[in-house]
Scaffold this motif. Structure first.
Motif, short mmCIF file in Angstrom:
data_model
loop_
_atom_site.label_atom_id
_atom_site.label_comp_id
_atom_site.label_asym_id
_atom_site.label_seq_id
_atom_site.Cartn_x
_atom_site.Cartn_y
_atom_site.Cartn_z
N TYR A 77 0.85 -1.21 0.00
CA TYR A 77 0.00 0.00 0.00
C TYR A 77 0.88 1.25 0.00
O TYR A 77 0.64 2.19 -0.77
N ILE A 164 -12.94 -7.79 -9.52
CA ILE A 164 -14.20 -7.25 -9.01
C ILE A 164 -15.10 -6.77 -10.14
O ILE A 164 -16.32 -6.86 -10.08
N ILE A 193 -8.73 -2.50 2.41
CA ILE A 193 -9.94 -3.23 2.76
C ILE A 193 -9.56 -4.30 3.78
O ILE A 193 -8.39 -4.53 4.05
N LYS A 195 -9.62 -7.51 3.67
CA LYS A 195 -8.86 -8.64 3.15
C LYS A 195 -7.52 -8.25 2.58
O LYS A 195 -6.70 -9.10 2.26
N GLU A 198 -7.73 -2.90 -2.45
CA GLU A 198 -8.53 -2.81 -3.67
C GLU A 198 -7.82 -1.83 -4.60
O GLU A 198 -7.55 -0.69 -4.22
N GLU A 200 -7.52 0.06 -8.36
CA GLU A 200 -8.23 0.52 -9.57
C GLU A 200 -7.21 0.95 -10.61
O GLU A 200 -6.29 1.72 -10.30
N GLN A 222 -9.09 -6.91 -6.36
CA GLN A 222 -8.76 -6.97 -4.94
C GLN A 222 -7.57 -7.90 -4.74
O GLN A 222 -7.51 -8.99 -5.32
N HIS A 224 -5.71 -10.12 -2.01
CA HIS A 224 -5.88 -10.75 -0.71
C HIS A 224 -4.53 -11.25 -0.20
O HIS A 224 -3.75 -11.84 -0.95
#
Length: 225
Positions: A77, A164, A193, A195, A198, A200, A222, A224
């Motif tokens: 992230y 997704i 999120i 899990k 997410e 884009e 997504q 995981h």
């Protein structure tokens, strides 16, 4: 002004002029009017209005639970935050042959002549050749973005990548049979999120030798952990 105060203000203002109005009413209407005024001026009526308009403190929505990412998710992230707005992947060229188009038409039962009949397309189509299905272009996105390559994953620290969906799809230019295409993926958004993450991306499917792309899509996946 609160709803209860507004009703009270209107009622008090109306009382100044109600005497003249009552003179024009029949006795039966006067009785109903008096009952209505008694109800609207009661403390219970305004108390109910206040209770309806002002939610109790206990009825407020609780604050959303904070998301705690796993270390590998947090590291990715942090890294992706610096790449938003950048192209993070460019795939290899692949050939969209007539055979591939025919096979897709058989699987989807979409055998329109503009896709599967080269002779007729040469005579009647404005493109003078067959063109690929728009959904074939979309079906090639996992391959074009290397999302299904286990030896060269785009997000190697993620245990699983889940598609997704697509937020936006456009086909600016027809993809003709036997053209080659590749995809450029630009990172547009990353959200934490429960899990994992997410992600884009705006994906442009480039046609070799053509200025306009075959497709522009906004893809959401997504990761995981």
């Amino acid at each position: 002004m609160k709803v209860a105060d507004l009703f009270k203000y209107k009622s008090e203002n109306w009382n100044k002029h109600q005497s003249e109005l009552i003179q024009w009413m029949s006795p039966a209407v006067r009785q109903y009017w008096a009952e209505f005024l008694n109800k609207t001026h009661s403390r219970e009526f305004f108390a109910r209005l206040r209770d309806f308009h002002e939610p109790a403190v206990n009825d407020e929505h609780p604050a959303p639970e904070a998301i705690v990412l796993k270390p590998e998710a947090q590291a990715l992230y942090n890294d992706l935050q610096f790449k938003i707005g950048e192209v993070i992947h460019t795939g290899d060229w692949i050939d969209v042959s007539q055979e591939r188009i025919n096979q897709f038409g058989q699987v989807t039962e979409d055998n329109q002549w503009i896709h599967t009949d080269p002779e007729r397309a040469q005579q009647e189509s404005p493109f003078k050749t067959t063109i690929a299905h728009g959904f074939l272009t979309l079906a090639l996105l996992p391959r074009l973005t290397d999302s299904v390559d286990p030896e060269n994953p785009l997000f190697p620290t993620a245990k699983m990548v889940v598609n997704i969906g697509l937020n936006q799809v456009r086909f600016p230019y027809p993809l003709k049979a036997n053209n080659r295409v590749r995809a450029h993926s630009k990172l547009t958004k990353v959200t934490a999120i429960k899990k994992g993450l997410e992600v884009e991306r705006e994906i442009k499917v480039e046609i070799e030798g053509v200025r306009r792309p075959a497709a522009i899509v906004v893809s959401v996946i997504q990761l995981h952990f």
